[in-house]
Design a protein around this motif. Structure first.
Motif, PDB file in Angstrom:
ATOM      1  N   PRO A   1      -3.918   4.459  -2.064  1.00 16.53           N
ATOM      2  CA  PRO A   1      -5.083   5.129  -1.474  1.00 16.53           C
ATOM      3  C   PRO A   1      -5.175   6.566  -1.977  1.00 16.53           C
ATOM      4  O   PRO A   1      -4.193   7.141  -2.471  1.00 16.53           O
TER       5      PRO A   1
ATOM      6  N   ILE B   1       0.872  -1.182   0.000  1.00 16.22           N
ATOM      7  CA  ILE B   1       0.000   0.000   0.000  1.00 16.22           C
ATOM      8  C   ILE B   1       0.902   1.223   0.000  1.00 16.22           C
ATOM      9  O   ILE B   1       1.631   1.466   0.961  1.00 16.22           O
TER      10      ILE B   1
ATOM     11  N   VAL C   1      -0.995  -0.812  -4.324  1.00 18.22           N
ATOM     12  CA  VAL C   1      -2.304  -0.176  -4.221  1.00 18.22           C
ATOM     13  C   VAL C   1      -2.121   1.250  -3.700  1.00 18.22           C
ATOM     14  O   VAL C   1      -1.401   1.468  -2.723  1.00 18.22           O
TER      15      VAL C   1
ATOM     16  N   ALA D   1     -10.723  -3.244  -2.580  1.00 20.52           N
ATOM     17  CA  ALA D   1     -10.190  -4.267  -1.671  1.00 20.52           C
ATOM     18  C   ALA D   1     -10.874  -5.611  -1.915  1.00 20.52           C
ATOM     19  O   ALA D   1     -10.220  -6.659  -1.986  1.00 20.52           O
TER      20      ALA D   1
ATOM     21  N   PHE E   1      -8.285  -0.492   3.419  1.00 19.22           N
ATOM     22  CA  PHE E   1      -7.420  -1.539   2.876  1.00 19.22           C
ATOM     23  C   PHE E   1      -6.874  -2.428   3.990  1.00 19.22           C
ATOM     24  O   PHE E   1      -6.938  -3.657   3.921  1.00 19.22           O
TER      25      PHE E   1
ATOM     26  N   HIS F   1     -12.719   2.436  -2.172  1.00 19.93           N
ATOM     27  CA  HIS F   1     -11.611   1.683  -1.583  1.00 19.93           C
ATOM     28  C   HIS F   1     -12.088   0.296  -1.150  1.00 19.93           C
ATOM     29  O   HIS F   1     -11.352  -0.691  -1.290  1.00 19.93           O
TER      30      HIS F   1
END
Length: 321
Positions: free
Chosen positions: A76, A5, A74, A177, A19, A173
């Motif tokens: 955010p 992340i 990933v 996920a 996440f 999000h």
């Protein structure tokens, strides 16, 4: 699945925690079901050793350059909602370094994903060029103008384009996920969704507020006002263009550039919005049809079901809950 992340200063706190919590729940349930090992190895990484979230929480992260090769990176969302502030955030040194890391990972075959305004980082890095993608619907006009090479469909919640995946607005999000969970175990993803009370949402369309999008451009905003004043009359491209003192082609091009749709499609969006409001306050369907420019209710019923997946009866039942 090894998931990195990628966290930057000023990120949307909820995006990061969604996440982390979703993957943690998945690992917990996998253990309860006898998985031999946690299916998700999740690391929070950055281009600096510490990051500070939008709410001022400071935390140490692993340097992206030290973690080896993940399966997925990933991103955010940054917690910015205005185009001018977003431009400033994209120009920051740490953001530029993060985009360089994303390009390097992707060139090495690592899959990348982002949700909400995090999709702007992928687009700014050039990773969405000539790909289908989605983004937060509220900034879709700005996205289209800044990244014309991206095939944007902001009505969709999650768009997978080969090794790049994008998701829609803030709580997208969660959808992202769950999409990642399904790549490892559809059954585990379903269990987590039920335990966390996560609804399945394939589209952002019913959440979009048309006049919010229209305000991104002066001509489109004027067209939106004309359209609302003429819902009961019906749509005419020539009449709209004449009232706005522009040519029909100019109006067509501008709405497509800003909204990603034709003037007629936007007019239909306003019809749907108005019809939903009238349904919610108990208007008769024949009266609603007349208010939004239809001679009979059958056409309106068909439009509502096609656009929303629900008819008048279902919409009224939802309003009464």
């Amino acid at each position: 699945m090894r998931v990195a992340i990628l966290a930057l200063d000023g990120l949307f706190d909820t995006g990061l925690t969604v996440f982390l919590d979703t993957f943690a729940m998945a690992n917990e349930q996998a253990a309860a079901q006898g998985f031999p090992a946690p299916p998700f190895d999740v690391r929070v990484v950055g281009v600096r050793r510490r990051i500070r979230t939008a709410h001022g929480l400071s935390t140490a992260v692993e340097l992206a350059s030290t973690i080896g090769r993940p399966d997925w990176v990933v991103v955010p969302a940054p917690s910015v909602r205005q185009p001018d502030r977003l431009i400033e955030a994209l120009a920051r040194r740490d953001t530029r370094d993060a985009m360089a890391a994303l390009r390097a990972w992707h060139a090495d075959g690592v899959s990348v994903a982002a949700a909400c305004i995090g999709t702007f980082l992928l687009a700014e890095a050039g990773l969405l060029d000539n790909r289908e993608a989605t983004t937060t619907w509220s900034l879709a006009p700005f996205f289209r103008q800044r990244y014309p090479a991206v095939k944007l469909d902001d009505s969709r919640m999650v768009v997978a384009s080969q090794s790049v995946v994008t998701a829609g607005s803030a709580m997208g999000h969660l959808d992202l996920a769950l999409w990642l969970l399904r790549q490892t175990s559809p059954e585990l993803a379903t269990l987590v969704a039920r335990l966390m009370l996560i609804d399945k949402r394939s589209s952002q369309a019913e959440y979009i507020i048309p006049d919010h999008l229209a305000h991104a451009d002066p001509l489109v905003e004027r067209f939106e006002r004309w359209a609302r004043d003429n819902l009961s009359v019906g749509f005419s491209l020539q009449a709209a263009a004449r009232a706005l003192s522009v040519g029909p082609r100019t109006l067509q091009r501008r709405t497509e550039a800003v909204l990603g749709k034709s003037p007629l499609a936007f007019f239909q969006d306003l019809r749907i919005e108005r019809a939903q409001n009238l349904v919610s306050i108990g208007y008769d369907i024949e009266k609603i049809a007349s208010e939004v420019g239809y001679a009979d209710s059958a056409t309106l019923r068909t439009l509502l079901r096609r656009r929303l997946g629900r008819g008048v009866r279902e919409l009224r039942a939802e309003m009464q809950r």
